[in-house]
Design a protein around this motif. Structure first.
Motif, PDB file in Angstrom:
ATOM      1  N   UNK A  13       0.660  -0.913  -0.098  1.00  0.00           N
ATOM      2  CA  UNK A  13      -0.224  -0.074  -0.226  1.00  0.00           C
ATOM      3  C   UNK A  13       1.009   1.255   0.133  1.00  0.00           C
ATOM      4  N   UNK A  14       1.906   1.387   1.102  1.00  0.00           N
ATOM      5  CA  UNK A  14       2.498   2.235   0.545  1.00  0.00           C
ATOM      6  C   UNK A  14       3.484   2.593  -0.005  1.00  0.00           C
ATOM      7  N   UNK A  15       3.765   2.184  -0.861  1.00  0.00           N
ATOM      8  CA  UNK A  15       4.368   1.563  -2.158  1.00  0.00           C
ATOM      9  C   UNK A  15       4.132   2.266  -3.089  1.00  0.00           C
ATOM     10  N   UNK A  16       2.300   1.562  -3.777  1.00  0.00           N
ATOM     11  CA  UNK A  16       1.701   2.366  -4.090  1.00  0.00           C
ATOM     12  C   UNK A  16       1.300   3.752  -4.250  1.00  0.00           C
ATOM     13  N   UNK A  30       0.766  -2.600  -7.622  1.00  0.00           N
ATOM     14  CA  UNK A  30       0.760  -2.791  -6.646  1.00  0.00           C
ATOM     15  C   UNK A  30      -0.458  -2.967  -5.413  1.00  0.00           C
ATOM     16  N   UNK A  31      -1.328  -1.575  -5.586  1.00  0.00           N
ATOM     17  CA  UNK A  31      -2.659  -1.649  -5.574  1.00  0.00           C
ATOM     18  C   UNK A  31      -3.035  -3.013  -5.757  1.00  0.00           C
ATOM     19  N   UNK A  32      -3.430  -3.735  -6.772  1.00  0.00           N
ATOM     20  CA  UNK A  32      -4.181  -4.656  -7.212  1.00  0.00           C
ATOM     21  C   UNK A  32      -3.939  -5.482  -6.738  1.00  0.00           C
ATOM     22  N   UNK A  33      -2.355  -5.976  -6.227  1.00  0.00           N
ATOM     23  CA  UNK A  33      -1.984  -6.883  -5.384  1.00  0.00           C
ATOM     24  C   UNK A  33      -1.915  -6.912  -4.141  1.00  0.00           C
ATOM     25  N   UNK A  50      -6.629  -0.596   1.635  1.00  0.00           N
ATOM     26  CA  UNK A  50      -5.897  -1.528   0.442  1.00  0.00           C
ATOM     27  C   UNK A  50      -7.321  -1.185  -0.493  1.00  0.00           C
ATOM     28  N   UNK A  51      -7.937  -1.709  -0.407  1.00  0.00           N
ATOM     29  CA  UNK A  51      -9.428  -1.323  -1.317  1.00  0.00           C
ATOM     30  C   UNK A  51      -9.648   0.013  -1.919  1.00  0.00           C
ATOM     31  N   UNK A  52      -9.035   0.725  -0.690  1.00  0.00           N
ATOM     32  CA  UNK A  52      -9.530   2.370  -1.045  1.00  0.00           C
ATOM     33  C   UNK A  52      -8.666   2.807  -2.322  1.00  0.00           C
ATOM     34  N   UNK A  67     -13.365   1.260 -10.170  1.00  0.00           N
ATOM     35  CA  UNK A  67     -13.143   1.666  -8.862  1.00  0.00           C
ATOM     36  C   UNK A  67     -13.736   1.807  -7.410  1.00  0.00           C
ATOM     37  N   UNK A  68     -15.559   2.398  -7.974  1.00  0.00           N
ATOM     38  CA  UNK A  68     -16.330   1.758  -7.234  1.00  0.00           C
ATOM     39  C   UNK A  68     -16.437   0.874  -6.330  1.00  0.00           C
ATOM     40  N   UNK A  69     -16.576  -0.780  -7.542  1.00  0.00           N
ATOM     41  CA  UNK A  69     -16.408  -1.554  -6.380  1.00  0.00           C
ATOM     42  C   UNK A  69     -15.395  -1.356  -5.988  1.00  0.00           C
ATOM     43  N   UNK A  70     -14.749  -1.109  -6.093  1.00  0.00           N
ATOM     44  CA  UNK A  70     -13.536  -1.445  -4.320  1.00  0.00           C
ATOM     45  C   UNK A  70     -13.138  -1.295  -3.501  1.00  0.00           C
ATOM     46  N   UNK A  71     -14.194   0.704  -3.637  1.00  0.00           N
ATOM     47  CA  UNK A  71     -14.462   1.501  -2.995  1.00  0.00           C
ATOM     48  C   UNK A  71     -15.690   0.766  -1.929  1.00  0.00           C
ATOM     49  N   UNK A  72     -16.770  -0.079  -2.434  1.00  0.00           N
ATOM     50  CA  UNK A  72     -17.734  -0.446  -1.784  1.00  0.00           C
ATOM     51  C   UNK A  72     -17.325  -1.660  -1.078  1.00  0.00           C
ATOM     52  N   UNK A  73     -16.002  -2.449  -1.480  1.00  0.00           N
ATOM     53  CA  UNK A  73     -15.949  -3.590  -0.945  1.00  0.00           C
ATOM     54  C   UNK A  73     -15.458  -3.040   0.880  1.00  0.00           C
TER      55      UNK A  73
END
Length: 335
Positions: A13-16, A30-33, A50-52, A67-73
């Motif tokens: 997360x920090x590297x992303x 990286x965020x996907x990982x 991570x999801x945000x 992006x919405x799907x990830x934010x909903x997670x």
């Protein structure tokens, strides 16, 4: 998840975040990982991050529904643990996504939620004011947009979140530009630029340069307007919204210069990108500008075609019910 895995997730997360502007493609990867590790994460705040992070990068690439799907997670996790402050930040992110897609009723509902819940941060409330102003802006109610963005600015007490402060000022510059108050545009940009630089946010610096181009064009200085846009393009990586704004601005400069073929190329590029991204407001701006360029060219058929498409797009945005919801939200913000 053992401590080593938690540390690995935090590092992703920090590297992303570190590479967000330096190497957006790497940041997205990286965020996907990180999100692949998130379901097994025992630290809820870390999983939300991570999801945000992934959602933010997807938005940057113009992949709004993903992006919405990830934010909903992330929001589901925040709801489950009753993490109120995090929930507020995620809600305003989702409101922005709905705004981008032209679903203003849904955006207003989310921004209303930002002010109806105890425990949300001041930042979340300021985002609600910004959002309200943006919806007024999309409806071409620029005085109302300006007032709400001034209300957002009034909530800022220094020292403050540099990034959000810059965002408020850029929105004010946009309002003043539409009202033809270019001296005021310059004042807001002068205040915003050092904040954007301090925040390390080239996306905002690019927006500032687009509005500096508009100031130059308002004064009849086409070469200077092009120079500002050249600077903005040189800074851009993959920021879809900025790419569209810059192409539209370039089209306006070419139109001013009478370079109509070049103007058409620039604005058709903006329209294609706006359609790919699904951003209704930029789409109808491009359609309106194309109608004007074809009219100047003497191509009445194309001018009428794009003007009709512009009217259809604008009518989908401007709904009486939406305006009533705007006023209701504004009334709640004032109390």
């Amino acid at each position: 998840m053992h401590p080593g895995e938690l540390n690995a997730l935090a590092h992703l997360i920090s590297e992303s975040e570190r590479l967000t502007y330096l190497d957006p493609h790497a940041a997205l990867s990286l965020a996907e990982s990180a999100c692949r590790l998130a379901p097994a994460c025992t630290d809820t705040l870390l999983a939300i991050s991570a999801w945000r992070c992934y959602g933010t990068m997807l938005f940057a690439f113009g992949r709004i529904p993903d992006g919405q799907h990830a934010m909903f997670k992330a929001l589901t996790l925040a709801d489950a643990e009753d993490l109120v402050a995090e929930r507020g930040e995620l809600i305003q992110e989702l409101a922005c996504a709905y705004y981008t897609q032209g679903d203003y009723d849904e955006a207003i509902a989310y921004w209303a939620d930002c002010i109806d819940t105890d425990g949300f941060t001041l930042n979340t409330r300021i985002h609600a004011y910004i959002g309200l102003g943006q919806v007024y802006y999309a409806h071409e109610r620029y005085e109302m947009a300006l007032q709400n963005h001034l209300d957002a600015k009034a909530l800022i007490t220094l020292p403050f979140d540099t990034d959000l402060h810059g965002r408020v000022l850029i929105n004010l510059a946009a309002d003043y530009a539409k009202l033809g108050r270019f001296d005021d545009v310059a004042l807001e940009l002068d205040e915003a630029m050092p904040l954007a630089e301090a925040a390390g946010n080239p996306e905002y610096i690019g927006e500032i340069l687009v509005y500096r181009s508009a100031i130059a064009l308002s004064r009849g200085h086409a070469a200077e307007a092009h120079a500002f846009l050249d600077q903005a393009v040189a800074m851009r990586r993959v920021w879809a919204w900025g790419e569209i704004s810059q192409s539209l601005a370039r089209g306006r400069v070419y139109l001013f210069e009478g370079l109509l073929d070049e103007a058409l190329t620039a604005v058709h590029t903006a329209l294609l990108r706006a359609d790919e991204m699904g951003t209704c407001h930029k789409t109808f701006q491009a359609l309106h500008l194309l109608a004007q360029i074809y009219q100047r060219q003497g191509n009445t058929t194309q001018a009428e075609y794009f003007h009709r498409r512009y009217q259809e797009a604008f009518s989908r945005i401007v709904r009486s019910g939406t305006y009533a919801k705007l006023q209701a939200l504004e009334a709640r913000l004032k109390h």
